[in-house]
Motif scaffolding. Structure first.
Motif, mmCIF file in Angstrom:
data_model
loop_
_atom_site.group_PDB
_atom_site.id
_atom_site.type_symbol
_atom_site.label_atom_id
_atom_site.label_comp_id
_atom_site.label_asym_id
_atom_site.label_seq_id
_atom_site.Cartn_x
_atom_site.Cartn_y
_atom_site.Cartn_z
ATOM 1 N N VAL A 147 -44.249 77.467 95.453
ATOM 2 C CA VAL A 147 -45.538 78.153 95.632
ATOM 3 C C VAL A 147 -46.129 78.500 94.263
ATOM 4 C CG1 VAL A 147 -46.650 80.256 96.485
ATOM 5 C CG2 VAL A 147 -44.954 79.079 97.908
ATOM 6 N N MET A 148 -45.289 79.067 93.388
ATOM 7 C CA MET A 148 -45.782 79.484 92.062
ATOM 8 C C MET A 148 -46.213 78.275 91.220
ATOM 9 S SD MET A 148 -45.796 82.658 92.218
ATOM 10 C CE MET A 148 -45.161 83.751 93.473
ATOM 11 N N LYS A 149 -45.438 77.210 91.329
ATOM 12 C CA LYS A 149 -45.775 76.008 90.546
ATOM 13 C C LYS A 149 -47.118 75.441 91.023
ATOM 14 C CE LYS A 149 -43.700 71.628 88.972
ATOM 15 N NZ LYS A 149 -44.921 71.251 88.315
ATOM 16 N N PHE A 150 -47.325 75.477 92.345
ATOM 17 C CA PHE A 150 -48.600 74.985 92.896
ATOM 18 C C PHE A 150 -49.764 75.815 92.353
ATOM 19 C CE2 PHE A 150 -51.863 75.956 96.120
ATOM 20 C CZ PHE A 150 -52.526 74.742 96.115
ATOM 21 N N MET A 151 -49.640 77.161 92.435
ATOM 22 C CA MET A 151 -50.738 78.025 91.978
ATOM 23 C C MET A 151 -50.996 77.813 90.481
ATOM 24 S SD MET A 151 -51.948 79.534 94.594
ATOM 25 C CE MET A 151 -53.228 80.305 93.646
ATOM 26 N N ARG A 152 -49.894 77.730 89.732
ATOM 27 C CA ARG A 152 -50.040 77.557 88.277
ATOM 28 C C ARG A 152 -50.760 76.242 87.961
ATOM 29 N NH1 ARG A 152 -44.746 75.995 85.535
ATOM 30 N NH2 ARG A 152 -45.529 73.937 86.055
ATOM 31 N N ASP A 153 -50.270 75.149 88.571
ATOM 32 C CA ASP A 153 -50.862 73.834 88.274
ATOM 33 C C ASP A 153 -52.312 73.747 88.754
ATOM 34 O OD1 ASP A 153 -48.417 73.332 87.279
ATOM 35 O OD2 ASP A 153 -47.982 71.546 88.472
ATOM 36 N N ASN A 196 -38.970 82.125 108.370
ATOM 37 C CA ASN A 196 -38.057 81.288 109.165
ATOM 38 C C ASN A 196 -38.086 79.813 108.743
ATOM 39 O OD1 ASN A 196 -37.466 83.564 110.545
ATOM 40 N ND2 ASN A 196 -38.735 83.101 112.336
ATOM 41 N N HIS A 197 -39.104 79.427 107.979
ATOM 42 C CA HIS A 197 -39.203 77.995 107.611
ATOM 43 C C HIS A 197 -39.401 77.823 106.112
ATOM 44 C CE1 HIS A 197 -39.504 77.009 111.873
ATOM 45 N NE2 HIS A 197 -40.373 77.996 111.981
ATOM 46 N N PRO A 198 -38.497 78.374 105.275
ATOM 47 C CA PRO A 198 -38.722 78.277 103.826
ATOM 48 C C PRO A 198 -38.729 76.836 103.329
ATOM 49 C CG PRO A 198 -36.516 79.101 104.290
ATOM 50 C CD PRO A 198 -37.251 79.085 105.593
ATOM 51 N N ASP A 199 -37.971 75.941 104.007
ATOM 52 C CA ASP A 199 -37.942 74.551 103.537
ATOM 53 C C ASP A 199 -39.296 73.878 103.768
ATOM 54 O OD1 ASP A 199 -37.487 74.906 106.173
ATOM 55 O OD2 ASP A 199 -35.897 73.408 106.377
ATOM 56 N N THR A 200 -39.995 74.282 104.843
ATOM 57 C CA THR A 200 -41.334 73.735 105.086
ATOM 58 C C THR A 200 -42.299 74.230 104.006
ATOM 59 O OG1 THR A 200 -40.916 73.626 107.455
ATOM 60 C CG2 THR A 200 -43.220 73.616 106.769
ATOM 61 N N VAL A 201 -42.191 75.530 103.671
ATOM 62 C CA VAL A 201 -43.037 76.083 102.604
ATOM 63 C C VAL A 201 -42.781 75.303 101.311
ATOM 64 C CG1 VAL A 201 -43.514 78.144 101.203
ATOM 65 C CG2 VAL A 201 -43.039 78.384 103.651
#
Length: 858
Positions: A730-736, A679-684
């Motif tokens: 999310v993926m960019k965060f995990m990768r970095d 419900n809050h993808p922009d927050t994610v």
């Protein structure tokens, strides 16, 4: 669960069309989405029941037959135990003429459903089905041929769908009578509209299916010769003003050209590279209705792309006359009606057509030569005395190519510009509108010939004062400011006057913001000592408006929308980027500090309104970026205010601006609610963008903090979110994050980073890999896979042996069979995939492997 039984009973009752349609559709939806609910031993009974229903209801309504046919097809695709369904159906019904319509309906939708998005049958089952269909394809064609003989050609031409799958044997088809029947249907003047469309679909599908001409020579030749016989029939349809048939023929001619494109470029004028195919398209381009020529745009674009890549002057010479004739037709199609009033519309169908023409002309103009074409167009205006609608269309095409003409000492361009700005105000307003757009496209010419700057600006100012022309004029002024920044500095006062009176002109929001952007770009080129004062003047109008809104609210309690003013300030800050040497105070710093209290009050007043808070944050973000380190004094009050508001109203945009530790706890509370992530993808999105910024600037601070466990857990949970921006963040965060433990940048904290990442991976690694694999197979669309591949790649670089073990466990956890008993993935496919990923030498290979593997689950 009860829906199965109820739908079945309703179909048995056969009360009326509505209840039967509802039940048939429910049955289809249940089979598509909930087939796993049925135990395998009930599958046969369901099949027999559906076949009984379609037999009993075949005369009630064709739409019910279609829904039931879809249900039967979807069942056949999922029910692995129903072997050779095509064969059993044909055997059961082909001798009964009354069952023919529904048999043909099932055989039509079956191959269409093979690639249906709503069925996740997986690549293995799909391959098995296509092989099965190919095996029985000749039986189907024979059935159709006998249908045509018995019942005439009014039968549905389901053969097209089989072409689409590429399961028909092309040699068998080349010699088959059905092909002859198709072209007879298309040549006959008395063919009904529906049948004509079905036959056209068929020929188009066949042409599409033989994309590789060399391996399908027999069928290719038959189709090629067949289509060339349709020219007379096309002219007949034009004479009878039968637009449906004209459009069908044009589709066929276009598909012919698309299929033989490579042959035509390889051997123009020889064999199947015969240039009569292009003649057919140009005949269609001559049709008075623009919808006809529009069908062929994709082909012309591809032809241009092909010739551009090959870059062979001799080939260009062969194709140039065709492109010249096409451009001539396009210019004519772009003409407005002689009785058209007002400016050209750009949002209706015809407006969109003109935009597509403009794009196509830009793509193929290199074949004719931009300069040559521009001069020719101009000479038609100079030498003839054309009507206003011809003039406007010519100016429109000139505007499309103006930027690709070399502006260096070019007398024609200079002359065009000179003449356009002399156009009297008495000409048709559409001509003035398009001439204003043309001037905007010629800003490079103005930059090379500064003597034109004054007359051009005067001409555009006239347009700015007239309601229908104002937005176009504003856009052209913006273009000229962007390209002629240095020359425009002397006109800054004039731009400032326009900006002060912005709301007295009838501008669209976009045009007004564009004008301010142009003004800010010029402002940044003024001498440093002047910038502060001029920026203050430029912002004053918007600041006063915001103050006025705030004072009105405090007196009458009514809340007015400040977003217009916030957006205008944002664009000014965003594009005022003067060159400041080290040690100099940034000229914008003082202005932004003066404006801060007003922005702060606006933020407070509207703290409950997400849209307004978002615009406030955007404005502040550009203000802080504009002055960089000079914004230090603002940060303390800004962060304090954001954190206090965020605890009451968790607006996601604060995360983008803000400080992670202060804002994380309320965010996690929001996302941990039921369906919180979805419900809050922009927050994610904003949370992980912020976290990524932290990783890039100060990874050890984040990794040593207690918050990191929560952030990684949140990232693992959010990995299955199929929202483009959120998933990407999310993926960019995990990768970095993992990369900080991989890349030895010789900083003194590398060993510590490596150790901290090791701890985090030890805790969450297996969970992360399992979640990523499950998400790829069941939740995420294919375009997200490259991002996932990068995360897997970084984990593998960090610790390959452990990664191999995690991946093996993740793969063991995936389901191996569908509920219909079909094999989803074989043991060999699992081990092959594991090997491809773990032995990959670059990230690209991981991505390819995931792409192929996840097709088994789609």
């Amino acid at each position: 669960m009860y829906a199965w039984e109820i739908a079945d009973q309703l179909l048995q009752l056969k009360q009326d069309v509505e209840s039967c349609y509802f039940a048939a559709q429910t049955m289809k939806m249940k089979i598509q989405t909930s087939f796993y609910e049925l135990p395998p031993e009930t599958h046969n009974a369901l099949r027999d029941s559906l076949l009984t229903h379609i037999q009993n209801l075949k005369d009630l309504s064709p739409i019910i037959v279609t829904q039931l046919a879809l249900a039967i097809a979807d069942l056949a695709l999922q029910m692995a135990s129903w072997k050779g369904c095509v064969h059993t159906l044909i055997e059961k019904y082909n001798n009964d003429i009354s069952s023919m319509p529904f048999l043909i309906e099932i055989l039509t939708v079956l191959p269409e459903e093979v690639h249906s998005r709503s069925l996740r049958i997986g690549a293995n089952r799909r391959t098995e089905i296509i092989e099965d269909l190919a095996y029985y394809s000749s039986t189907v064609v024979t059935l159709l041929t006998s249908c045509v003989e018995k019942a005439g050609t009014e039968e549905k031409m389901l053969i097209k769908v089989w072409f689409n799958l590429g399961v028909l044997d092309s040699n068998f088809m080349a010699g088959n009578q059905l092909l002859m029947v198709l072209f007879q249907v298309l040549q006959r003047d008395e063919t009904s509209t529906n049948l004509h469309e079905a036959a056209s679909d068929c020929v188009c599908s066949a042409l599409y299916a033989i994309e590789n001409v060399d391996t399908n020579m027999g069928l290719a030749l038959q189709l090629f010769q067949g289509v060339l016989t349709l020219e007379t029939a096309y002219h007949m349809a034009v004479a009878r003003e039968d637009l449906d048939k004209v459009l069908n023929y044009c589709r066929i001619f276009t598909e012919l050209c698309e299929t033989f494109l490579e042959t035509t470029v390889r051997s123009p004028g020889q064999g199947m590279g015969d240039l009569r195919t292009l003649e057919l398209l140009l005949i269609c381009a001559g049709h008075p209705q623009y919808e006809v020529v529009e069908i062929s745009f994709n082909f012309w674009y591809r032809l241009g792309e092909h010739l551009y890549k090959i870059n062979d002057a001799a080939l260009h010479t062969i194709f140039r006359p065709y492109i010249q004739r096409l451009l001539h037709c396009l210019a004519r199609h772009c003409q407005l009606d002689p009785d058209h009033e007002g400016i050209p519309e750009d949002t209706d169908d015809f407006g969109e057509f003109r935009m597509r023409v403009s794009d196509l002309v830009k793509d193929v103009i290199f074949l004719v030569g931009s300069m040559e074409c521009f001069s020719q167009l101009y000479s038609t205006l100079k030498e003839g005395n054309p009507s206003w609608e011809v003039t406007e269309a010519v100016l429109f095409i000139m505007a499309a190519i103006a930027k690709s003409v070399d502006p260096e000492n070019n007398p024609t361009l200079a002359e065009v510009l000179q003449q356009v700005v002399l156009l009297p105000e008495t000409v048709h307003i559409a001509v003035r509108f398009t001439s204003i757009e043309l001037v905007g496209e010629m800003s490079e010419v103005v930059d090379r010939n500064p003597r034109f700057l004054d007359p051009v600006l005067n001409y555009l100012m006239k347009g700015l004062r007239e309601q229908p022309l104002a937005s176009a004029a504003a856009k052209s002024i913006h273009n000229i400011c962007s390209v002629c920044r240095d020359h425009m500095a002397q006109h800054f006062q004039g731009l400032l006057d326009i900006a002060r009176a912005l709301d007295t002109f009838a501008l669209s929001t976009e045009a007004a913001v564009g004008l301010l952007k142009g003004t800010a770009l010029v402002l940044a080129r003024l001498p440093l000592e002047k910038i502060a004062e001029c920026l203050s003047d430029l912002c004053a109008v918007q600041v006063l408006a915001l103050k006025k809104l705030l004072s009105e609210e405090s007196t009458n309690g009514k809340s007015a929308d400040p977003t217009v003013w916030l957006d205008r300030l944002a664009v000014i800050f965003r594009h005022t980027n003067p060159i400041v040497e080290n040690g100099q105070t940034h000229p914008c710093q003082k202005v932004i500090q003066e404006i801060w209290p007003v922005l702060s009050d606006t933020l407070n007043t509207h703290q409950a309104d997400n849209r307004i808070v978002e615009r406030c944050c955007r404005c502040l973000r550009f203000a802080v970026r504009c002055v960089g380190k000079g914004s230090a004094n603002l940060l303390q009050p800004l962060v304090t205010q954001m954190v206090s508001v965020y605890q009451v109203y968790p607006h996601s945009c604060f995360l983008y601006l803000g400080s992670i530790l202060a804002l994380c706890m309320p965010t996690f509370q929001l996302l941990e609610m039921q369906n919180g992530l979805r419900n809050h993808p922009d927050t994610v999105d904003d949370l992980f963008r912020l976290a990524t910024r932290f990783v890039q600037r100060s990874p050890v601070t984040l990794l040593s903090s207690s918050i990191i466990v929560h952030i990684i857990q949140c990232a693992v949970a959010a990995a299955s979110l199929d929202h483009r921006d959120a998933n990407c963040s999310v993926m960019k965060f995990m990768r970095d994050l993992i990369h900080t433990g991989v890349s030895n940048d010789h900083e003194e904290d590398f060993e510590l980073r490596k150790q901290l990442i090791g701890q985090a991976m030890g805790q969450h690694g297996q969970q992360l890999i399992t979640q990523l694999m499950t998400s790829c197979c069941f939740c995420l669309p294919p375009y997200t896979l490259p991002d996932v591949a990068e995360v897997l790649w970084e984990v593998m670089l960090f610790d390959r042996p452990t990664f191999c073990r995690w991946l093996e466990n993740a793969l063991k956890a995936l389901p191996k069979e569908t509920s219909g008993g079909a094999v989803t993935v074989t043991h060999k496919q699992l081990t092959d995939f594991h090997k491809q990923v773990t032995s990959a030498e670059e990230c690209k290979q991981v991505c390819w492997a995931i792409r192929e593997f996840t097709r088994l689950y789609r």
